[in-house]
Design a protein around this motif. Structure first.
Motif, PDB file in Angstrom:
ATOM      1  N   TYR A 254       0.834  -1.199   0.000  1.00  0.00           N
ATOM      2  CA  TYR A 254       0.000   0.000   0.000  1.00  0.00           C
ATOM      3  C   TYR A 254       0.865   1.242   0.000  1.00  0.00           C
ATOM      4  CZ  TYR A 254      -3.715  -3.186   1.269  1.00  0.00           C
ATOM      5  OH  TYR A 254      -4.602  -4.226   1.266  1.00  0.00           O
ATOM      6  N   ASP A 255       0.441   2.232  -0.773  1.00  0.00           N
ATOM      7  CA  ASP A 255       1.003   3.571  -0.692  1.00  0.00           C
ATOM      8  C   ASP A 255      -0.065   4.431  -0.040  1.00  0.00           C
ATOM      9  OD1 ASP A 255       3.435   3.028  -1.922  1.00  0.00           O
ATOM     10  OD2 ASP A 255       2.636   3.405  -3.930  1.00  0.00           O
ATOM     11  N   ASN A 256       0.230   4.970   1.137  1.00  0.00           N
ATOM     12  CA  ASN A 256      -0.651   5.878   1.871  1.00  0.00           C
ATOM     13  C   ASN A 256      -0.098   7.277   1.636  1.00  0.00           C
ATOM     14  OD1 ASN A 256      -2.385   4.071   3.962  1.00  0.00           O
ATOM     15  ND2 ASN A 256      -0.392   3.132   3.600  1.00  0.00           N
ATOM     16  N   ILE A 257      -0.824   8.082   0.885  1.00  0.00           N
ATOM     17  CA  ILE A 257      -0.300   9.363   0.419  1.00  0.00           C
ATOM     18  C   ILE A 257      -1.163  10.514   0.941  1.00  0.00           C
ATOM     19  CG2 ILE A 257       0.277  10.729  -1.628  1.00  0.00           C
ATOM     20  CD1 ILE A 257       0.271   7.932  -3.141  1.00  0.00           C
ATOM     21  N   ASP A 258      -0.513  11.508   1.530  1.00  0.00           N
ATOM     22  CA  ASP A 258      -1.175  12.767   1.858  1.00  0.00           C
ATOM     23  C   ASP A 258      -1.015  13.631   0.616  1.00  0.00           C
ATOM     24  OD1 ASP A 258      -1.659  15.458   2.558  1.00  0.00           O
ATOM     25  OD2 ASP A 258      -1.148  15.081   4.660  1.00  0.00           O
ATOM     26  N   THR A 259      -2.094  13.754  -0.153  1.00  0.00           N
ATOM     27  CA  THR A 259      -2.009  14.448  -1.438  1.00  0.00           C
ATOM     28  C   THR A 259      -1.839  15.956  -1.285  1.00  0.00           C
ATOM     29  OG1 THR A 259      -4.436  14.564  -1.576  1.00  0.00           O
ATOM     30  CG2 THR A 259      -3.339  12.682  -2.646  1.00  0.00           C
ATOM     31  N   GLU A 260      -2.268  16.516  -0.149  1.00  0.00           N
ATOM     32  CA  GLU A 260      -2.107  17.958   0.052  1.00  0.00           C
ATOM     33  C   GLU A 260      -0.657  18.318   0.340  1.00  0.00           C
ATOM     34  OE1 GLU A 260      -4.874  19.243   3.055  1.00  0.00           O
ATOM     35  OE2 GLU A 260      -6.591  18.999   1.708  1.00  0.00           O
ATOM     36  N   ARG A 261       0.038  17.476   1.076  1.00  0.00           N
ATOM     37  CA  ARG A 261       1.431  17.749   1.440  1.00  0.00           C
ATOM     38  C   ARG A 261       2.437  17.013   0.550  1.00  0.00           C
ATOM     39  NH1 ARG A 261      -0.552  17.052   7.134  1.00  0.00           N
ATOM     40  NH2 ARG A 261      -0.779  19.149   7.910  1.00  0.00           N
ATOM     41  N   GLY A 262       1.937  16.091  -0.260  1.00  0.00           N
ATOM     42  CA  GLY A 262       2.834  15.297  -1.097  1.00  0.00           C
ATOM     43  C   GLY A 262       3.687  14.352  -0.278  1.00  0.00           C
ATOM     44  N   LEU A 263       3.114  13.807   0.809  1.00  0.00           N
ATOM     45  CA  LEU A 263       3.855  12.917   1.711  1.00  0.00           C
ATOM     46  C   LEU A 263       3.441  11.474   1.517  1.00  0.00           C
ATOM     47  CD1 LEU A 263       3.526  14.874   5.092  1.00  0.00           C
ATOM     48  CD2 LEU A 263       5.525  14.775   3.594  1.00  0.00           C
ATOM     49  N   LEU A 264       4.410  10.584   1.551  1.00  0.00           N
ATOM     50  CA  LEU A 264       4.151   9.152   1.590  1.00  0.00           C
ATOM     51  C   LEU A 264       4.220   8.747   3.055  1.00  0.00           C
ATOM     52  CD1 LEU A 264       3.689   6.548  -0.028  1.00  0.00           C
ATOM     53  CD2 LEU A 264       6.169   6.287  -0.139  1.00  0.00           C
ATOM     54  N   LEU A 265       3.087   8.328   3.608  1.00  0.00           N
ATOM     55  CA  LEU A 265       3.034   7.985   5.032  1.00  0.00           C
ATOM     56  C   LEU A 265       3.706   6.640   5.281  1.00  0.00           C
ATOM     57  CD1 LEU A 265      -0.673   8.943   5.819  1.00  0.00           C
ATOM     58  CD2 LEU A 265       1.356  10.382   5.904  1.00  0.00           C
ATOM     59  N   THR A 266       4.446   6.572   6.385  1.00  0.00           N
ATOM     60  CA  THR A 266       5.064   5.318   6.819  1.00  0.00           C
ATOM     61  C   THR A 266       4.489   4.950   8.181  1.00  0.00           C
ATOM     62  OG1 THR A 266       6.897   6.385   7.983  1.00  0.00           O
ATOM     63  CG2 THR A 266       7.221   5.886   5.622  1.00  0.00           C
ATOM     64  N   LEU A 267       4.523   3.686   8.514  1.00  0.00           N
ATOM     65  CA  LEU A 267       4.014   3.259   9.812  1.00  0.00           C
ATOM     66  C   LEU A 267       4.812   3.903  10.946  1.00  0.00           C
ATOM     67  CD1 LEU A 267       1.788   1.570  11.101  1.00  0.00           C
ATOM     68  CD2 LEU A 267       3.330  -0.385  11.038  1.00  0.00           C
ATOM     69  N   PRO A 268       6.159   3.857  10.935  1.00  0.00           N
ATOM     70  CA  PRO A 268       6.900   4.508  12.022  1.00  0.00           C
ATOM     71  C   PRO A 268       6.615   6.007  12.114  1.00  0.00           C
ATOM     72  CG  PRO A 268       8.359   3.084  10.761  1.00  0.00           C
ATOM     73  CD  PRO A 268       7.053   3.144  10.022  1.00  0.00           C
ATOM     74  N   GLY A 269       6.344   6.648  10.990  1.00  0.00           N
ATOM     75  CA  GLY A 269       6.093   8.081  10.979  1.00  0.00           C
ATOM     76  C   GLY A 269       4.773   8.480  11.633  1.00  0.00           C
ATOM     77  N   LEU A 270       3.861   7.528  11.804  1.00  0.00           N
ATOM     78  CA  LEU A 270       2.580   7.827  12.448  1.00  0.00           C
ATOM     79  C   LEU A 270       2.681   7.847  13.969  1.00  0.00           C
ATOM     80  CD1 LEU A 270       0.231   5.581  10.267  1.00  0.00           C
ATOM     81  CD2 LEU A 270       0.456   8.076  10.158  1.00  0.00           C
ATOM     82  N   PHE A 271       3.816   7.341  14.502  1.00  0.00           N
ATOM     83  CA  PHE A 271       3.942   7.161  15.945  1.00  0.00           C
ATOM     84  C   PHE A 271       5.102   7.965  16.531  1.00  0.00           C
ATOM     85  CE2 PHE A 271       1.638   3.516  14.358  1.00  0.00           C
ATOM     86  CZ  PHE A 271       0.591   3.443  15.255  1.00  0.00           C
ATOM     87  N   LYS A 272       4.993   8.252  17.841  1.00  0.00           N
ATOM     88  CA  LYS A 272       6.007   9.024  18.565  1.00  0.00           C
ATOM     89  C   LYS A 272       7.308   8.261  18.714  1.00  0.00           C
ATOM     90  CE  LYS A 272       2.446  11.167  21.427  1.00  0.00           C
ATOM     91  NZ  LYS A 272       1.854  11.195  22.768  1.00  0.00           N
TER      92      LYS A 272
END
Length: 175
Positions: free
Chosen positions: A65-83
């Motif tokens: 899966y590619d989880n993309i924030d289209t407004e920011r042009g970011l590819l979301l990663t699992l580690p990036g969602l967490f502190k």
């Protein structure tokens, strides 16, 4: 689009190399099917599912899966969602308990658990396959045969937000 086209061309070239030169009418004993679909399009979130099914004596399905924030042009990663990396243990514990509950409720559910199987599921990978669904929930995904017998196919676990909320970076994507 260029990324997806390059992946498809590489997959096709590798498949053709593996089956070798076939004469007209000769059948290969291997099949390949692959594609892409839009899994979620929810506000700025776009999730694209890539699937591959390879068949020889039996089949094996895998998904990415590619989880993309289209407004920011970011590819979301699992580690990036967490502190921090505490999410690995939190999610793994939830999934192990969910596997046990599903098996207790139905004879048709079977999972490979680490207690009984040295190769069984113990914890998710730090970069485990995932997507954020249309309800803004985190879904952890395992390829066919990864945590269960092949008849179960690709296995998904929706993680309740209250389980992971303390570890989340924020509530922009997962609610």
């Amino acid at each position: 689009n260029d990324k997806y086209r390059a992946e498809a061309e590489q997959r096709y070239a590798q498949f053709m190399e593996e089956i070798g030169g076939l004469t007209n009418g000769q059948l290969a004993h291997k099949a390949l099917d692959a594609g892409y679909i839009v899994k979620v399009q929810n506000g700025p979130l776009l999730v694209i599912e890539h699937w591959v099914v390879e068949v020889m004596a039996s089949g094996a399905e895998s998904v990415d899966y590619d989880n993309i924030d289209t407004e920011r042009g970011l590819l979301l990663t699992l580690p990036g969602l967490f502190k921090d990396d505490s999410y690995v243990q939190t999610i793994s514990t939830y999934i192990r308990e969910e596997m046990k509950a599903q098996m207790a409720a139905s004879e048709e559910k079977v999972y490979f658990l680490g207690e009984d199987d040295p190769a069984g599921f113990r914890e998710i990978a730090a970069d485990q396959e995932f997507y954020v669904n249309a309800d803004s929930k985190l879904v952890i995904v395992f390829d066919e045969y990864e945590v269960a017998p092949g008849f179960m196919g690709v296995v998904e676990f929706e993680i309740p937000t209250e389980v992971i909320a303390p570890a989340l970076q924020g509530s922009e994507y997962i609610k």
